[in-house]
Write a protein that holds these residues in place. Sequence first.
Motif, short mmCIF file in Angstrom:
data_model
loop_
_atom_site.label_atom_id
_atom_site.label_comp_id
_atom_site.label_asym_id
_atom_site.label_seq_id
_atom_site.Cartn_x
_atom_site.Cartn_y
_atom_site.Cartn_z
N ASP A 49 -60.10 46.52 -47.84
CA ASP A 49 -59.67 46.10 -49.18
C ASP A 49 -59.57 47.30 -50.12
O ASP A 49 -58.62 47.41 -50.91
N ARG A 52 -56.36 49.41 -49.44
CA ARG A 52 -55.13 48.86 -50.03
C ARG A 52 -55.13 49.01 -51.54
O ARG A 52 -54.10 49.32 -52.16
N ILE A 94 -53.29 47.45 -43.41
CA ILE A 94 -52.12 46.59 -43.48
C ILE A 94 -52.13 45.58 -42.34
O ILE A 94 -51.84 44.40 -42.52
N LEU A 97 -54.04 42.44 -42.97
CA LEU A 97 -53.36 41.44 -43.79
C LEU A 97 -52.45 40.58 -42.92
O LEU A 97 -52.48 39.34 -42.98
N PHE A 98 -51.62 41.22 -42.10
CA PHE A 98 -50.67 40.48 -41.29
C PHE A 98 -51.33 39.72 -40.16
O PHE A 98 -50.72 38.81 -39.58
N LEU A 123 -47.50 37.47 -48.40
CA LEU A 123 -48.25 38.71 -48.17
C LEU A 123 -47.46 39.93 -48.66
O LEU A 123 -48.03 40.86 -49.23
N LEU A 124 -46.15 39.91 -48.41
CA LEU A 124 -45.32 41.04 -48.84
C LEU A 124 -45.20 41.14 -50.36
O LEU A 124 -44.86 42.20 -50.89
N GLU A 128 -50.38 45.69 -53.33
CA GLU A 128 -51.00 46.62 -52.40
C GLU A 128 -50.28 46.63 -51.05
O GLU A 128 -50.20 47.67 -50.39
N THR A 129 -49.73 45.47 -50.65
CA THR A 129 -48.98 45.42 -49.40
C THR A 129 -47.69 46.22 -49.53
O THR A 129 -47.32 46.99 -48.63
N GLN A 130 -47.00 46.03 -50.63
CA GLN A 130 -45.75 46.75 -50.84
C GLN A 130 -45.98 48.26 -50.87
O GLN A 130 -45.26 49.03 -50.22
N LEU A 133 -46.91 49.51 -47.29
CA LEU A 133 -45.80 49.49 -46.34
C LEU A 133 -44.77 50.58 -46.65
O LEU A 133 -44.30 51.27 -45.75
N GLU A 200 -38.23 41.60 -45.53
CA GLU A 200 -38.65 42.87 -46.12
C GLU A 200 -37.57 43.45 -47.01
O GLU A 200 -37.85 43.97 -48.09
#
Length: 231
Positions: A49, A52, A94, A97-98, A123-124, A128-130, A133, A200
């Motif tokens: 955590d 991210r 990451i 998360l997925f 999620l995307l 923090e995910t963006q 990635l 995406e």
Amino acid sequence: MAPTTRQPAEHQDPPAPDAAPVEDAPPGAPPARGKGRPRSAAADQAILDATREALAELGWGGLTMGDVALRAGVAKTTLYRRWPSKSELVVDAIASLFDQLECADRGSLQADIEAVVARFAELLSLPETQAALLALFAEGTRDPQLRRRIRERIVQPQKVLVELGRANAQARGEMDPDRDRAAADEEIDIIFDTIAGTVEHRLLVSGEPVTPDWIRRFTTLLLGPFPGLLR
């Protein structure tokens, strides 16, 4: 967009050999077996955590192992023992998360795909995910080892969802059983690339929302050549 300039922060931040981990085992945990102390799932989650969070705030170039350890409340030795490099840490942050994605049997292939796409988009949509990635994609173009780890920890596990959805559709009689394993694997690759790439691109490149109506139109278009698969 998160900065992607490579900088040697992770190499300038070596673990302190005498530092003691502060969170490896919660009070009352069973004694360690063999060498070392047992891993703590709570500590691992705190580290992922924090990774991210730091990546979204600082970008790839500003993220250091020391900062992640501080945010997570663990010793740097604990962090380095579990993730020897920043690249491995970010990929796992990451991937975790997925790992939440699942392909439950919802009665039809279209319903299965719509549910996965909706959760994937959710999620995307997280900042923090963006940030993570985009940083990973940029770094991966310059680092073959990192690109391989992305495939192993993020891409390949998610392809299993396509395979499971296909198996569920075959069990329901919506699709014929596979007769050629190599051909089926190629189709799974194409389906995964189509779904992941489309979602995406819409969220990370175009910046457009993924709404329930868009998801329905997307899956209808995806399954259009196979009318029997549409609800």
